[in-house]
Scaffold this motif. Structure first.
Motif, mmCIF file in Angstrom:
data_model
loop_
_atom_site.group_PDB
_atom_site.id
_atom_site.type_symbol
_atom_site.label_atom_id
_atom_site.label_comp_id
_atom_site.label_asym_id
_atom_site.label_seq_id
_atom_site.Cartn_x
_atom_site.Cartn_y
_atom_site.Cartn_z
ATOM 1 N N LEU A 117 21.161 28.842 31.214
ATOM 2 C CA LEU A 117 20.865 30.263 31.428
ATOM 3 C C LEU A 117 20.548 30.545 32.890
ATOM 4 O O LEU A 117 20.981 31.551 33.445
ATOM 5 N N GLN A 118 19.793 29.649 33.512
ATOM 6 C CA GLN A 118 19.416 29.849 34.906
ATOM 7 C C GLN A 118 20.641 29.941 35.802
ATOM 8 O O GLN A 118 20.691 30.765 36.714
ATOM 9 N N SER A 119 21.639 29.133 35.520
ATOM 10 C CA SER A 119 22.845 29.173 36.359
ATOM 11 C C SER A 119 23.552 30.523 36.243
ATOM 12 O O SER A 119 24.159 30.986 37.207
ATOM 13 N N VAL A 120 23.459 31.174 35.102
ATOM 14 C CA VAL A 120 24.038 32.513 34.936
ATOM 15 C C VAL A 120 23.149 33.549 35.601
ATOM 16 O O VAL A 120 23.631 34.424 36.336
ATOM 17 N N LEU A 121 21.840 33.458 35.373
ATOM 18 C CA LEU A 121 20.907 34.444 35.918
ATOM 19 C C LEU A 121 20.892 34.444 37.443
ATOM 20 O O LEU A 121 20.670 35.493 38.063
ATOM 21 N N GLU A 122 21.132 33.289 38.051
ATOM 22 C CA GLU A 122 21.176 33.211 39.509
ATOM 23 C C GLU A 122 22.323 34.031 40.093
ATOM 24 O O GLU A 122 22.281 34.401 41.268
ATOM 25 N N GLN A 123 23.312 34.332 39.294
ATOM 26 C CA GLN A 123 24.458 35.127 39.750
ATOM 27 C C GLN A 123 24.180 36.626 39.685
ATOM 28 O O GLN A 123 24.958 37.422 40.197
ATOM 29 N N MET A 124 23.076 37.020 39.055
ATOM 30 C CA MET A 124 22.728 38.431 38.910
ATOM 31 C C MET A 124 21.853 38.898 40.072
ATOM 32 O O MET A 124 21.033 38.130 40.572
ATOM 33 N N PRO A 125 21.999 40.165 40.476
ATOM 34 C CA PRO A 125 21.083 40.718 41.481
ATOM 35 C C PRO A 125 19.646 40.721 40.950
ATOM 36 O O PRO A 125 19.408 40.877 39.750
ATOM 37 N N SER A 126 18.695 40.567 41.860
ATOM 38 C CA SER A 126 17.279 40.466 41.506
ATOM 39 C C SER A 126 16.799 41.657 40.676
ATOM 40 O O SER A 126 16.068 41.480 39.687
ATOM 41 N N ALA A 127 17.180 42.855 41.034
ATOM 42 C CA ALA A 127 16.733 44.049 40.307
ATOM 43 C C ALA A 127 17.244 44.030 38.856
ATOM 44 O O ALA A 127 16.521 44.422 37.934
ATOM 45 N N GLN A 128 18.463 43.569 38.666
ATOM 46 C CA GLN A 128 19.003 43.500 37.303
ATOM 47 C C GLN A 128 18.319 42.400 36.492
ATOM 48 O O GLN A 128 18.105 42.554 35.297
ATOM 49 N N ARG A 129 17.965 41.301 37.145
ATOM 50 C CA ARG A 129 17.208 40.247 36.454
ATOM 51 C C ARG A 129 15.850 40.785 36.007
ATOM 52 O O ARG A 129 15.404 40.522 34.892
ATOM 53 N N ALA A 130 15.199 41.551 36.886
ATOM 54 C CA ALA A 130 13.890 42.118 36.546
ATOM 55 C C ALA A 130 14.024 43.092 35.371
ATOM 56 O O ALA A 130 13.189 43.093 34.457
ATOM 57 N N ALA A 131 15.054 43.915 35.400
ATOM 58 C CA ALA A 131 15.277 44.858 34.295
ATOM 59 C C ALA A 131 15.556 44.102 32.994
ATOM 60 O O ALA A 131 15.055 44.474 31.930
ATOM 61 N N LEU A 132 16.345 43.045 33.094
ATOM 62 C CA LEU A 132 16.650 42.232 31.915
ATOM 63 C C LEU A 132 15.369 41.611 31.366
ATOM 64 O O LEU A 132 15.134 41.630 30.150
ATOM 65 N N LEU A 133 14.528 41.083 32.243
ATOM 66 C CA LEU A 133 13.273 40.481 31.813
ATOM 67 C C LEU A 133 12.408 41.490 31.065
ATOM 68 O O LEU A 133 11.897 41.197 29.977
ATOM 69 N N GLY A 134 12.256 42.664 31.618
ATOM 70 C CA GLY A 134 11.458 43.706 30.952
ATOM 71 C C GLY A 134 12.047 44.086 29.599
ATOM 72 O O GLY A 134 11.320 44.232 28.609
ATOM 73 N N GLY A 135 13.351 44.226 29.557
ATOM 74 C CA GLY A 135 14.007 44.568 28.300
ATOM 75 C C GLY A 135 13.867 43.471 27.259
ATOM 76 O O GLY A 135 13.620 43.744 26.081
ATOM 77 N N LEU A 136 14.020 42.228 27.687
ATOM 78 C CA LEU A 136 13.902 41.118 26.744
ATOM 79 C C LEU A 136 12.477 40.961 26.234
ATOM 80 O O LEU A 136 12.266 40.628 25.058
ATOM 81 N N GLU A 137 11.488 41.197 27.098
ATOM 82 C CA GLU A 137 10.095 41.129 26.645
ATOM 83 C C GLU A 137 9.827 42.194 25.587
ATOM 84 O O GLU A 137 9.195 41.916 24.564
#
Length: 157
Positions: A117-137
């Protein structure tokens, strides 16, 4: 063009979430679960969160029969992932526990899955990772509440 508000409606979000889950299965498929099957892996996840449950409770959590569940546990015990212990209040009843080896297997599996998963997430922009984290929580909290509504005794994966 689809508006943001129509894209954020539950049916569209459910479709995209389903697609994401399918992609997760592909990524996770690369992190082999050998020597256990998907059904056996589910048993390990249940035991991890419900130490000392009996066979009937486990069978109910799996939506299976006690004989089928017993065979799953036989195989998991044979590879050293599950321990059975006699219940102190009833000699006929056995309690099921995840062994140290089973716990180590789950930790290793999670580590390999998280690396994928980390290898995929590293390809995403930081803001989108943060949004994904909030949504997943928020999703995890809502799913846990929903699961709690239907079955308060057993948490499954």
């Amino acid at each position: 063009m689809t508006s943001f508000s129509s894209r954020s409606q539950p049916p569209e979000v459910a479709r995209v979430t389903s697609e994401a889950a399918e992609l997760l299965e592909v990524l996770w498929g690369r992190a082999s679960t050998a020597p256990v099957s998907a059904s056996q892996l589910r048993v390990l996840f249940i035991l991890e969160h419900n130490e000392g449950i009996n066979l009937r409770t486990l069978a109910d959590a799996l939506g299976s029969t006690p004989p089928s569940t017993s065979r799953l546990c036989d195989r998991l015990q044979a590879v050293g992932f599950v321990q059975r212990e006699a219940c102190v209040t009833s000699r006929r009843e056995l309690r099921l526990y995840l062994s140290r080896r089973g716990s180590a297997f789950l930790a290793d599996l999670r580590s390999r899955r998280e690396a994928a998963l980390q290898s995929v997430l590293e390809q995403m922009p930081s803001a989108q990772r943060a949004a994904l984290l909030g949504g997943l929580e928020a999703f995890c909290a809502a799913a846990a509440a929903r699961i709690g509504e239907t079955d308060t005794d057993v948490r499954t994966a």
